[in-house]
Design an enzyme around this catalytic site. Structure first.
Site, PDB file in Angstrom:
ATOM      1  N   LYS A  11       0.811  -1.141  -0.123  1.00 58.39           N
ATOM      2  CA  LYS A  11       0.162  -0.025   0.072  1.00 58.39           C
ATOM      3  C   LYS A  11       0.928   1.091  -0.153  1.00 58.39           C
ATOM      4  O   LYS A  11       1.954   1.139   0.301  1.00 58.39           O
ATOM      5  CB  LYS A  11      -0.857   0.166   1.324  1.00 58.39           C
ATOM      6  CG  LYS A  11      -0.160   0.195   2.592  1.00 58.39           C
ATOM      7  CD  LYS A  11       0.199   1.331   3.041  1.00 58.39           C
ATOM      8  CE  LYS A  11       0.813   1.398   4.341  1.00 58.39           C
ATOM      9  NZ  LYS A  11       1.833   2.704   4.832  1.00 58.39           N
ATOM     10  N   PRO A  95       9.662  -4.437  -0.346  1.00 55.96           N
ATOM     11  CA  PRO A  95      10.978  -4.123   0.540  1.00 55.96           C
ATOM     12  C   PRO A  95      10.529  -4.135   1.844  1.00 55.96           C
ATOM     13  O   PRO A  95       9.167  -3.655   2.210  1.00 55.96           O
ATOM     14  CB  PRO A  95      11.049  -2.651   0.027  1.00 55.96           C
ATOM     15  CG  PRO A  95      10.707  -2.391  -1.380  1.00 55.96           C
ATOM     16  CD  PRO A  95       9.555  -3.490  -1.369  1.00 55.96           C
ATOM     17  N   GLY A  99       7.496   1.416   4.618  1.00 55.52           N
ATOM     18  CA  GLY A  99       6.394   2.233   4.768  1.00 55.52           C
ATOM     19  C   GLY A  99       5.365   1.692   3.752  1.00 55.52           C
ATOM     20  O   GLY A  99       4.399   2.534   3.358  1.00 55.52           O
ATOM     21  N   GLY A 103       4.402  -6.407   5.745  1.00 57.04           N
ATOM     22  CA  GLY A 103       4.036  -7.259   7.054  1.00 57.04           C
ATOM     23  C   GLY A 103       2.591  -7.311   7.282  1.00 57.04           C
ATOM     24  O   GLY A 103       2.262  -8.534   7.501  1.00 57.04           O
ATOM     25  N   SER A 104       2.112  -6.173   7.339  1.00 55.52           N
ATOM     26  CA  SER A 104       0.533  -6.208   7.585  1.00 55.52           C
ATOM     27  C   SER A 104      -0.288  -6.936   6.654  1.00 55.52           C
ATOM     28  O   SER A 104      -1.051  -7.511   6.933  1.00 55.52           O
ATOM     29  CB  SER A 104       0.062  -4.918   7.834  1.00 55.52           C
ATOM     30  OG  SER A 104       0.811  -4.184   8.983  1.00 55.52           O
ATOM     31  N   ASP A 137      -2.395  -1.702  10.336  1.00 56.41           N
ATOM     32  CA  ASP A 137      -2.615  -1.655   8.951  1.00 56.41           C
ATOM     33  C   ASP A 137      -3.234  -2.917   8.585  1.00 56.41           C
ATOM     34  O   ASP A 137      -3.820  -2.908   7.345  1.00 56.41           O
ATOM     35  CB  ASP A 137      -1.360  -1.354   8.168  1.00 56.41           C
ATOM     36  CG  ASP A 137      -1.028  -0.062   8.192  1.00 56.41           C
ATOM     37  OD1 ASP A 137      -1.700   0.897   8.743  1.00 56.41           O
ATOM     38  OD2 ASP A 137       0.212   0.244   7.895  1.00 56.41           O
TER      39      ASP A 137
END
Length: 279
Positions: A11, A95, A99, A103-104, A137
């Site tokens: 995102k 990456p 940001g 992971g979320s 997130d």
């Protein structure tokens, strides 16, 4: 054994306002969040060996309980009461600590995939509630729409935004979100600004591009501002740091100029560069 394969999208934040610090130490935010087609590849399988196992092999990404995808699968496995195993394989294309919410998104994919594999029949709302306890997130990636996110990011409302192409640039720097928030100086008066719910063009999107965390991260990593300027020089209609950094994106209305800009930046640097479209 049954297996599910899925894509976990990244995102970007078209806007990120930090409104206030909460008594619990978190911050009240107001964000416009947009999914993009830069994705991790997730494979989730049932196993005869009890327990949860995560395999990734990417530096900086834990394989055990330190991985929130592991915790997501473990929570649903315990909820099911079944004595079975779950194996999760993650191929990281997003990456890390950049940001982009990788992971979320992996965590959200684990929740949705394990829910299907174990036939738990949990609703999206129930999965979002479970996800909010694992990462701020995570609910957004289960929501699957461009969203206005408020609270700590868990209160979501759908937003309509024009399709766009983005050039994503990461200078191979991992940024600690906690460090950025610890060094943020809050300013008053943000609550009065009304965030639109409809963006009919790239110009409309560019008009609201803003990120309160940029100043902090750029203060430590000036290269982020250099990337913002380079993106504008190669034709982006607007550029912004995503989340707490260090990824920067430039926004384009069409695919061809976005790909041309990405190729130019790739030739001129050793940064991670990708031309992607919004979802």
């Amino acid at each position: 054994m049954k297996t599910i394969e899925c894509k976990a999208p990244a995102k970007v934040n078209y806007r990120l306002d930090v409104l206030r610090r909460r008594p619990d130490g978190y911050h009240d935010l107001r964000m416009i969040m947009q999914r993009i087609d830069l994705c991790d590849d997730i494979r989730i399988s049932l196993s005869e060996t009890p327990g949860v196992r995560v395999a990734c092999g990417k530096e900086g990404v834990p394989d055990g309980p330190g991985n929130i995808a592991w915790r997501a699968a473990d929570a649903l496995l315990k909820l099911s009461g079944r004595c079975t195993g779950i194996d999760i394989s993650i191929v990281k294309n997003i990456p890390v600590a950049a940001g982009l919410g990788g992971g979320s998104s992996d965590c959200a994919s684990a929740l949705m995939g394990v829910n299907e594999l174990l036939e738990l029949h949990l609703t999206d709302e129930q999965l979002m509630e479970a996800g909010s306890k694992l990462g701020a997130d995570v609910p957004f990636f289960i929501f699957k729409k461009t969203a206005l996110a408020e609270g700590i990011g868990d209160k979501l409302a759908a937003v309509e935004a024009a399709p766009a192409w983005l050039v994503i640039v990461n200078p191979n720097l991992a940024v600690s979100t906690a460090w950025v928030y610890q060094n943020l100086q809050l300013t008053a008066g943000k609550d009065e600004y009304i965030i639109p719910r409809f963006y009919g063009s790239v110009s409309d999107i560019c008009a609201i591009l803003a990120n309160d965390l940029e100043k902090v991260t750029i203060g430590r990593f000036p290269v982020i501002n250099q990337i913002k300027q380079k993106l504008l020089q190669v034709g982006a209609a607007g550029s912004l740091m995503s989340g707490s950094g260090s990824t920067v994106f430039g926004i384009f209305a069409e695919e061809a100029p976005a790909r041309k800009a990405a190729e130019k930046l790739s030739r001129e640097s050793d940064w991670f560069v990708a031309a992607v479209k919004t979802l």
